[in-house]
Design an enzyme around this catalytic site. Structure first.
Site, PDB file in Angstrom:
ATOM      1  N   MET A  40       4.126   1.790   2.688  1.00 20.35           N
ATOM      2  CA  MET A  40       4.776   0.499   2.917  1.00 20.35           C
ATOM      3  C   MET A  40       5.333  -0.074   1.622  1.00 20.35           C
ATOM      4  SD  MET A  40       4.728   0.409   6.085  1.00 20.35           S
ATOM      5  CE  MET A  40       5.666  -1.097   6.145  1.00 20.35           C
ATOM      6  N   GLU A  41       4.653   0.165   0.512  1.00 20.64           N
ATOM      7  CA  GLU A  41       5.134  -0.322  -0.781  1.00 20.64           C
ATOM      8  C   GLU A  41       6.448   0.360  -1.162  1.00 20.64           C
ATOM      9  OE1 GLU A  41       1.018  -1.630  -0.407  1.00 20.64           O
ATOM     10  OE2 GLU A  41       2.024   0.242   0.061  1.00 20.64           O
ATOM     11  N   LEU A  75      -0.684  -7.112   7.707  1.00 24.75           N
ATOM     12  CA  LEU A  75      -1.912  -6.329   7.762  1.00 24.75           C
ATOM     13  C   LEU A  75      -2.016  -5.259   6.672  1.00 24.75           C
ATOM     14  CD1 LEU A  75      -2.174  -6.037  11.638  1.00 24.75           C
ATOM     15  CD2 LEU A  75      -3.217  -7.734  10.127  1.00 24.75           C
ATOM     16  N   CYS A  76      -1.108  -5.303   5.704  1.00 26.93           N
ATOM     17  CA  CYS A  76      -1.185  -4.354   4.574  1.00 26.93           C
ATOM     18  C   CYS A  76      -2.286  -4.775   3.609  1.00 26.93           C
ATOM     19  CB  CYS A  76       0.135  -4.311   3.818  1.00 26.93           C
ATOM     20  SG  CYS A  76       1.374  -3.301   4.608  1.00 26.93           S
ATOM     21  N   HIS A  77      -2.949  -3.766   3.057  1.00 24.28           N
ATOM     22  CA  HIS A  77      -3.976  -4.026   2.048  1.00 24.28           C
ATOM     23  C   HIS A  77      -3.331  -4.245   0.684  1.00 24.28           C
ATOM     24  CE1 HIS A  77      -6.228  -1.882   5.178  1.00 24.28           C
ATOM     25  NE2 HIS A  77      -7.270  -2.544   4.735  1.00 24.28           N
ATOM     26  N   ASP A  95      22.985  -9.001  -1.836  1.00 25.55           N
ATOM     27  CA  ASP A  95      23.058 -10.390  -2.282  1.00 25.55           C
ATOM     28  C   ASP A  95      23.916 -10.531  -3.540  1.00 25.55           C
ATOM     29  OD1 ASP A  95      22.286 -13.223  -2.299  1.00 25.55           O
ATOM     30  OD2 ASP A  95      21.164 -12.678  -4.105  1.00 25.55           O
TER      31      ASP A  95
END
Length: 165
Positions: free
Chosen positions: A118-119, A80-82, A133
């Site tokens: 969020m980014e 739901l992130c733009h 990793d």
């Protein structure tokens, strides 16, 4: 325009289904978010990374690029992130022998109708996962910890700074 004091979950519609929030009524403003996290490892693993003695090459450089790329893909990863035009993404990965491991910090800036928290958090998360990793052949017990939003500026909800980082 939604009431900013309304404490309902904006990502749910009137029937409780997930929805993307309508930000079309918001003004475009400069917004910035800073997130941090860390990855802890054995001293031997840290020293191998620091000296470039790892099977996969430039661990820290690869993780930095991965964090930048991840910030740009956040809307594809979190449903739901733009999608946002990102003007700056800065990922810092700092060796810390006292952990031992690495401190990771991401700063993301945009001019948009919604923020870039969020980014920034995604950049830190993916940089940490990439460090893992790249070094997992040396150690599988590394710990990714303390991923958190440190600050955000811009937007109608105002500024935020984590008081006890």
């Amino acid at each position: 325009m939604p009431d900013q004091n309304d404490l309902t979950l904006s990502h749910l519609n009137e029937t409780g289904e997930a929805q993307m929030v309508d930000v079309s009524y918001k003004n475009v403003t400069r917004r910035q978010a800073v997130a941090k996290g860390e990855i802890k490892m054995k001293l031997e693993t840290f020293e191998a990374i620091e000296t470039g003695n790892t099977p996969k090459g430039d661990v820290v450089g690869t993780a930095k690029i991965a964090g930048i790329m991840a910030a740009k893909q956040t809307a594809n990863l979190i449903p739901l992130c733009h999608p946002l035009p990102l003007q700056k993404i800065d990922v810092k990965i700092i060796g810390d022998k006292t952990l031992p491991g690495y401190q990771i910090e991401a700063t993301v800036i945009t001019k948009a109708e919604t923020g870039v928290e969020m980014e920034a958090l995604t950049a830190v998360s993916i940089a940490a996962l990439t460090l893992y990793d790249m070094a997992k052949a040396l150690e599988k017990s590394m710990k990714i910890e303390n991923i958190r939003l440190m600050s955000k500026t811009g937007g109608k909800s105002g500024n935020y700074t984590l008081l006890n980082p």
